[in-house]
Enzyme design. Sequence first.
Site, short mmCIF file in Angstrom:
data_model
loop_
_atom_site.label_atom_id
_atom_site.label_comp_id
_atom_site.label_asym_id
_atom_site.label_seq_id
_atom_site.Cartn_x
_atom_site.Cartn_y
_atom_site.Cartn_z
N ARG A 47 -14.57 8.15 14.50
CA ARG A 47 -13.38 8.95 14.23
C ARG A 47 -13.71 10.44 14.16
NH1 ARG A 47 -11.39 11.36 9.48
NH2 ARG A 47 -13.43 10.83 8.65
N ASP A 81 -8.08 -4.97 0.86
CA ASP A 81 -7.19 -6.07 0.47
C ASP A 81 -6.32 -6.56 1.64
OD1 ASP A 81 -8.26 -5.62 -2.03
OD2 ASP A 81 -6.52 -4.54 -2.79
N PHE A 121 -12.78 22.28 13.48
CA PHE A 121 -13.60 21.14 13.06
C PHE A 121 -14.50 20.75 14.21
CE2 PHE A 121 -11.93 18.22 9.46
CZ PHE A 121 -11.82 19.30 8.59
N LEU A 172 -19.95 13.01 -1.13
CA LEU A 172 -20.48 13.65 0.06
C LEU A 172 -20.99 15.07 -0.21
CD1 LEU A 172 -18.68 12.79 3.19
CD2 LEU A 172 -19.28 15.16 2.98
N GLY A 184 0.83 -1.20 0.00
CA GLY A 184 0.00 0.00 0.00
C GLY A 184 0.86 1.24 0.00
N ALA A 185 0.51 2.20 -0.86
CA ALA A 185 1.33 3.41 -1.02
C ALA A 185 0.54 4.68 -0.75
CB ALA A 185 1.93 3.45 -2.42
N GLY A 186 -0.43 4.60 0.19
CA GLY A 186 -1.07 5.82 0.67
C GLY A 186 -0.15 6.48 1.68
N GLY A 187 -0.69 7.45 2.41
CA GLY A 187 0.13 8.21 3.35
C GLY A 187 0.78 7.34 4.41
N GLU A 220 -5.77 3.16 7.87
CA GLU A 220 -7.18 2.77 7.94
C GLU A 220 -7.36 1.25 7.96
OE1 GLU A 220 -9.67 5.03 5.29
OE2 GLU A 220 -11.46 3.88 5.79
N HIS A 248 -18.19 6.12 4.75
CA HIS A 248 -17.05 7.00 4.60
C HIS A 248 -15.74 6.45 5.15
CE1 HIS A 248 -15.09 10.77 3.93
NE2 HIS A 248 -14.96 11.08 5.20
N SER A 290 -7.65 11.21 10.89
CA SER A 290 -7.23 10.07 10.06
C SER A 290 -5.88 10.35 9.40
CB SER A 290 -8.28 9.70 9.02
OG SER A 290 -8.73 10.83 8.35
N GLN A 316 -18.08 4.53 9.71
CA GLN A 316 -18.62 5.89 9.75
C GLN A 316 -19.41 6.21 8.49
OE1 GLN A 316 -15.69 9.22 10.13
NE2 GLN A 316 -16.78 9.57 12.03
N HIS A 375 -21.99 9.14 6.52
CA HIS A 375 -22.39 10.53 6.45
C HIS A 375 -23.83 10.54 5.92
CE1 HIS A 375 -22.50 14.74 5.39
NE2 HIS A 375 -21.42 14.91 6.13
N ARG A 427 -25.58 13.42 13.06
CA ARG A 427 -25.43 12.61 11.84
C ARG A 427 -26.17 11.29 11.88
NH1 ARG A 427 -19.16 12.84 9.82
NH2 ARG A 427 -19.12 15.06 9.35
N GLU A 438 -22.50 18.91 5.51
CA GLU A 438 -23.54 19.37 6.43
C GLU A 438 -23.86 20.85 6.18
OE1 GLU A 438 -21.46 17.42 9.18
OE2 GLU A 438 -23.12 16.36 10.08
#
Lengths: 587, 80
Positions: A398, A221, A119, A252, A14-17, A387, A353, A403, A240, A242, A286, A255
Amino acid sequence: MTMEKRSFDTLIVGAGGGGLRAALQLSQADARVAVVSKVFPTRSHTVAAQGGVNAALANVSPDNWHWHMFDTVKGSDYLGDQDAIEYMCRAAPRAVYELEHFGVPFSRLDSGKIYQRAFGGQSRNFGGEQAVRTCAAADRTGHAILHSLYQQNIRARTHFFDEYFAVDLVQNQQGYFLGAVAMDIASGEPILIEAKTTILATGGVGQLFRTNTNALVNTGDGMAMALRAGIPLQDMEFFQFHPTGIAGKGMLITEGARGEGGYLLNGDGERFMERYAPNARDLASRDVVSRAIATEVREGRGVGPNGDHVLLKLDHLGSDIVKKRLPGIRDMVMTFLHIDPAETPIPVYPTAHYTMGGIPTNRHGQVVVPVQQGAEEPVPGLYAVGECACVSVHGANRLGGNSLLDILVFGRAAANHVIRHLKEQRYHQPLPEDASEPAMQRLARWNREGKGESIAGLRIALAKTMEEHCGVFRNQDVLREGQEKVLALRERLAEAYIDDHSQVFNTARIEAMELENLVDTALATVSSALAREESRGAHSRIDFPERDDQHWLKHSLFSLEDLKMDYKPVRIKPLTVESFPPKKRTY
Amino acid sequence: MSERTRLRWKCRRGMLELDLLFGDFLDSGYEHLDAGERQSFDHLLDYPDAVLLEWLMGRIQPTDKDVVQLVDKIRSAASD
């Protein structure tokens, strides 16, 4: 058949953050690192994170990490592990300054300091006034982080296997993880990537649900690879949602649209939120709004030919207000639905989400499993971050901005633990000859000839089943039926075939294997939801509407073998400070 | 076949919005493109997701002249 084999110190899937943060830390420490990614790395889903990263920098309002910790524990509905949460909140400012150093162009305040925005769920003084804690690079924070980390990894000489699909983990008989078998999507050739340590960083599984906000790549995966390797998944019932996603598409609608005066209508043209929340109406929390929409649809008061959504009405606000205050939503609705929300109501339905659950880990990113009746122990050689993991800092729910923080802090923490481990583990363990056999069988299975149901059809059926039986409307009967349906789909998938047996870019085979991953994670999700007889955070049961700390202040563990549920205590004790005992969660 | 499936995989992006727009276009619009436009489509897919999103949502006109018309075609091929 001989298979190509490559050896590295560490394999990251995996090459996400999360994967890229871990890879960078390792490469900078001169470890030999391979990153396997099924899409080009900068097309990972981290790119879609717009909000920002929480860190108590106190650039805008007074703030400190301890208040951030309180908010995260409370937000988690007390299911989060307080040691991991303390660790994350303390590490947050450093994680942000590191990003700045890596070249992330944070927005700036007039003072020159990093811009922060407010937030929901952020407070000062343990539940007091609004705090301003989310560090942002305009509305492209995820994109900026992903691209900076990728560039830094290229510089640090991380080895990338781009467009390789990880098939299964490889382990020896002592249960030590020794890498994975992957497939080059372009050529169809399998490769065995041997590693002293393996880090799973494959992201969430939003594709479980028909209406979701996730990219198509989010098929769980890594979670499914862990399940097949005998590792349970933790807290999978917590997903989660929305309340307002574009019906049938998933994107999305913030709100803010209801905040500006938009409201919801059912098929009878009724403003139904008045019945569910007489005071707050369309601005109720929500979960209340989500469940109200699902209830209207279930009871036959939906809109459209299939009666499967409701409408979000904005046209009464006037064209000027919609254009001025909700320009992003207007662009999106006009692009995808070819209607102007200033004139025509938007079809909406609750959209999935974020996956709070995942592969159980400790705060060093080590995958942990219970050992007989005793305490949990790390699985040798295997880590998980982001995640796909459940560390668990998000617990049952969350908070926005946590995240991106999770992937940065635990990507780094896992890498640091691996670096210490590598110093003691100088050589690769012997790889049993048949170690890659399960993975090869999984690949070969899709070369079988025959006629069966289509993969695309089964995938739609699964997503619909999960939406109807494990979405925002949950009770025992609905969930039990859902579990039976997922099991039936699993059997139907075992009898399915694909027509295309070519090697080069055989996306049909990838999609079939992704569906196998989805079905197993679906089973974990619906089974865990059926078992948990309380309402907590994102898991809300019509038949058990209250949180039940006496019986359910514990983590769920689902194993694929015999569909077994097990439980383990929440880690209430933080590292250095007093713990936050469960309280009723009100905002 | 493999050219189309190669592109299908390249259309897998980090954002749902782009997945949907490119997926729909590959199914319904791509076959009507001439050879030059097909090359432009391949080239378009090399841009970063955040840039593509701005273009395809109609918020910013593409700076790359080669892809301006193509972006309009993709926008109009989005299924309701």
